[in-house]
Design an enzyme around this catalytic site. Structure first.
Site, short mmCIF file in Angstrom:
data_model
loop_
_atom_site.label_atom_id
_atom_site.label_comp_id
_atom_site.label_asym_id
_atom_site.label_seq_id
_atom_site.Cartn_x
_atom_site.Cartn_y
_atom_site.Cartn_z
N LYS B 97 35.53 -8.95 -26.97
CA LYS B 97 35.36 -8.90 -28.42
C LYS B 97 36.39 -9.74 -29.17
O LYS B 97 36.11 -10.29 -30.22
CB LYS B 97 35.44 -7.44 -28.91
CG LYS B 97 34.29 -6.57 -28.40
CD LYS B 97 32.98 -6.96 -29.03
CE LYS B 97 31.85 -6.01 -28.64
NZ LYS B 97 30.54 -6.50 -29.13
N GLU B 119 32.13 -2.88 -38.09
CA GLU B 119 31.46 -1.73 -37.48
C GLU B 119 31.91 -1.66 -36.04
O GLU B 119 32.35 -2.66 -35.47
CB GLU B 119 29.94 -1.91 -37.54
CG GLU B 119 29.33 -2.72 -36.38
CD GLU B 119 29.74 -4.19 -36.37
OE1 GLU B 119 30.19 -4.69 -37.41
OE2 GLU B 119 29.63 -4.84 -35.31
N SER B 384 32.61 -7.73 -19.10
CA SER B 384 32.94 -7.88 -20.51
C SER B 384 34.08 -6.98 -20.98
O SER B 384 34.69 -7.25 -22.01
CB SER B 384 31.70 -7.64 -21.37
OG SER B 384 31.15 -6.38 -21.07
#
Lengths: 263, 400
Positions: B97, B119, B384
């Site tokens: 991220k 969010e 990830s």
């Protein structure tokens, strides 16, 4: 010419109550709309509930939630529209997010809405850039497609939206979601005056209008006002549905008087 | 809708922000001016060598890039393929991220927006945003569904520690979808001062394009790393797909090659159970959160509450570019259940000493389940994120 076009021909200002279809119960919607019409409303906005109403504040979110729990779909809403039409010629605007319309099928939606007696459509998550397809359908079925103008809309874009909108535009009074506000922004007058300079069609103002006093302040700078959350809140707070409806009608008749400068 | 895949002409999105029929800007008018401004500023930053230098430097010095491409030897033996892991779990804050957040926050600074909103589902995007805001001294508000606040409490605490305000969202299904609604409502209200850092390749144009570009660093590195040692490209790429940012990040630089790609969605309790998040596999095109894409919805067009054991995949929508890649046949989208994800989770922990997040554990679960098709092939899997955040949930399911 549909009923909305005919209304604006009269040169009057419009008081437009918003009613969530299917709230508080499916069977009550036609009765509520008819009572508001009798109290002096000039047009009614009938809200199509959606699971993810991202332009709405807590009040209308809550009413949509109840309506969905009551199992309201577009078929039911067209049924309500037909029922209202047997008793009243008040212009009816459907207001709904784009996805339920897409799922129903835009062409079928246009045809059924028009047959049921609806006159126009407001889609809060559909700017003119994405509205080509729906606009075509609305033209074919003589439905007005009303686009929104916001305080953040650049001046040159206001004219573009006015041109794309049928019959009139819907001006959002604040940057924000629907819901009651004690004080409307001091810039509102300037904003509405600048919109007036760039539009040829009438426009109504909505979001945050809840008192007759606010109606009196905003009326001179617009062609009409939309009242939503203030009415919905009455039905959320008042357990007795009849009493809530009486209160709602009283508010609308007081607002109508203010709008025409007689209150 | 089906299209013939045409790699040469892959220049999506178009000027309207469309990937074929998907994407676009389905938002309240209040946001339109902000989206046009953002697009203009982003396209400027994309060509601005100073901006690119700042971002690359932050990726290197702060996030710890490049992330290794690791040959998972023991796992490969068990699977019968050659498995390479792109170690996004080793980035600062423990997931991919941060690649995107650093890009967007630098853009917010350039645009002079003092307030950041975001969010979050699993909390990884919220954590990355809170982290980067702390670094650059920006106000940060993170919206998170109440259900996710409960199942990812460690991340909530970390975000608060970093100085962010975490707002629990109690509407709807109380998960990621509702957090996005609430963040959009905040943005509509405060758009003049606020930059919305979107966490995945979802939302209105230009977000799906911008987030893809920022995350493409994953695929660009992986391509270079694999080529350097193997002198050829891998046979397969695999990644989990919720909104789809880590998958697009890995896939995008390979789209014009012959490499086969598999996106793994969350099948939850099973595809026939109604408790899943397999948007591309079981959904239909619709409009949610500003773009047209596949969507889990009922026959009335109401959005269905999704389910996944992993909060990061628990989303009823998916990035519009994935919808396009599915229809065009370029990427194959498959699924893994909660149970298969837990198997993948244990498998990687015990064969390689790497505890994955539950999100990429879905991709691992699929490799285990479908290992025959990969026999003898080389596979790059996007790992990830790391699994620390998932200990509470996993403990409930695995009795060790």
């Amino acid at each position: 010419m549909n009923r909305i076009t005919a209304f604006w021909k009269k040169g009057k200002k419009a008081l437009v109550p918003f009613v969530t279809a299917g709230f508080p119960r499916k069977s009550r919607t036609p009765e509520i709309v008819l009572a508001l019409a009798d109290s002096g409303a000039h047009m009614v906005e009938l809200g199509i509930p959606f699971s993810d109403p991202l332009a709405d504040g807590p009040t209308i979110q809550a009413s949509s939630q109840v309506a969905l729990e009551n199992g309201v779909g577009l078929g039911d809403i067209f049924g309500m529209t037909e029922k209202i039409r047997t008793k009243s010629g008040i212009p009816l605007l459907l207001m709904g997010y784009y996805n339920p319309l897409l799922a129903y099928g835009l062409e079928k939606f246009g045809k059924d809405a028009s047959n049921a007696g609806a006159d126009g459509l407001v889609v809060p998550d559909l700017p003119p850039e994405e509205g080509e397809e729906l606009s075509k359908v609305c033209r074919k079925h003589r439905l007005s497609l009303i686009y929104l103008i916001a305080p953040t809309t650049p001046p040159e874009r206001v004219a573009k939206i006015d041109a794309a909108s049928t019959d009139f535009c819907y001006c959002v009074s604040v940057t924000g979601v629907t819901g009651l506000r004690k004080n409307l922004s001091g810039d509102l007058k300037d904003f509405l005056l600048s919109v007036r300079m760039r539009t040829k069609k009438p426009f109504v103002v909505g979001f945050g209008i809840s008192t007759p006093e606010q109606v009196r302040h905003v009326a001179p700078y617009s062609d009409g006002l939309v009242v939503g959350s203030a009415l919905v809140k009455m039905f959320l707070q008042e357990k007795n549905g009849k009493a809530a409806l009486r209160k709602a009608c009283l508010l609308i008749s007081r607002m109508t008087r203010r709008l025409n400068g007689t209150g | 809708m089906k299209f013939a895949w045409a790699a040469k002409n892959y220049r999506w999105p178009d000027r309207r922000g469309r990937f074929g029929p998907y994407g676009g800007r389905f938002v309240p008018e209040t946001l339109m001016a902000a989206l046009f401004e953002l697009e203009k500023e982003y396209l400027k930053a994309k060509k601005d060598s100073k901006f690119q230098f700042e971002w690359k430097r932050a990726l290197a010095d702060y996030a710890g890039r490049p992330s290794p491409l690791f040959f998972a030897e023991r796992a490969s033996k068990e699977l019968g393929c050659r498995l390479y892991l792109k170690r996004e779990d080793l980035n600062h804050t423990g997931a991919h991220k941060i690649n995107n957040v650093l890009g967007q926050v630098l853009l917010a600074l350039q645009m002079g927006k003092p307030r950041i909103i975001a969010e979050t589902g699993a909390g990884q995007h919220g954590l990355a945003t809170a982290t980067v805001c702390a670094k650059y001294g920006l106000e940060c508000v993170v919206y998170m569904g109440e259900a996710d606040v409960l199942r990812q409490s460690a991340n909530v605490y970390k975000m608060k520690l970093l100085g962010a305000a975490v707002v629990p969202v109690g509407s709807g299904s109380k998960t990621l979808k509702d957090a996005v609604n609430e963040t959009l409502r905040d943005w509509v209200t405060n758009v003049r001062t606020t930059f919305y850092v979107v966490g995945s390749v979802v939302g209105p144009h230009p977000y799906p394009m911008m987030v893809r570009d920022f995350q493409s660093v994953i695929g660009q590195e992986a391509k270079g790393q694999f080529l350097k040692f193997q002198k050829k490209l891998p046979d397969y790429l695999a990644a989990c797909v919720g909104g789809g940012s880590n998958a697009i990040g890995l896939f995008y630089p390979f789209l014009k090659t012959k490499v086969k790609m598999v996106g793994v969605e969350a099948a939850g309790l099973g595809l026939s159970s109604n408790h899943h998040s397999a948007t591309l596999t079981k959904g239909h095109p619709g409009v949610l959160h500003g773009s047209k894409s596949y969507l889990l919805q009922d026959s009335n067009g109401q959005v269905k509450p999704p389910h996944s054991i992993s909060a990061g995949l628990d989303y009823p929508g998916v990035g519009p570019e994935h919808s396009f890649l599915k229809d065009s046949g370029r990427v194959e989208y498959v699924t893994a259940t909660d149970k298969e994800a837990l198997e993948g989770f244990q498998f990687l922990s015990q064969t390689e000493g790497i505890i994955p997040a539950l999100e990429p554990a879905h991709a691992l679960g699929y490799l285990l389940e479908a290992k025959r098709r990969f026999t003898g092939s080389s596979v790059i899997l996007c790992l990830s994120g790391r699994g620390d955040k998932d200990m509470g949930i996993v403990q409930k399911h695995l009795n060790l």
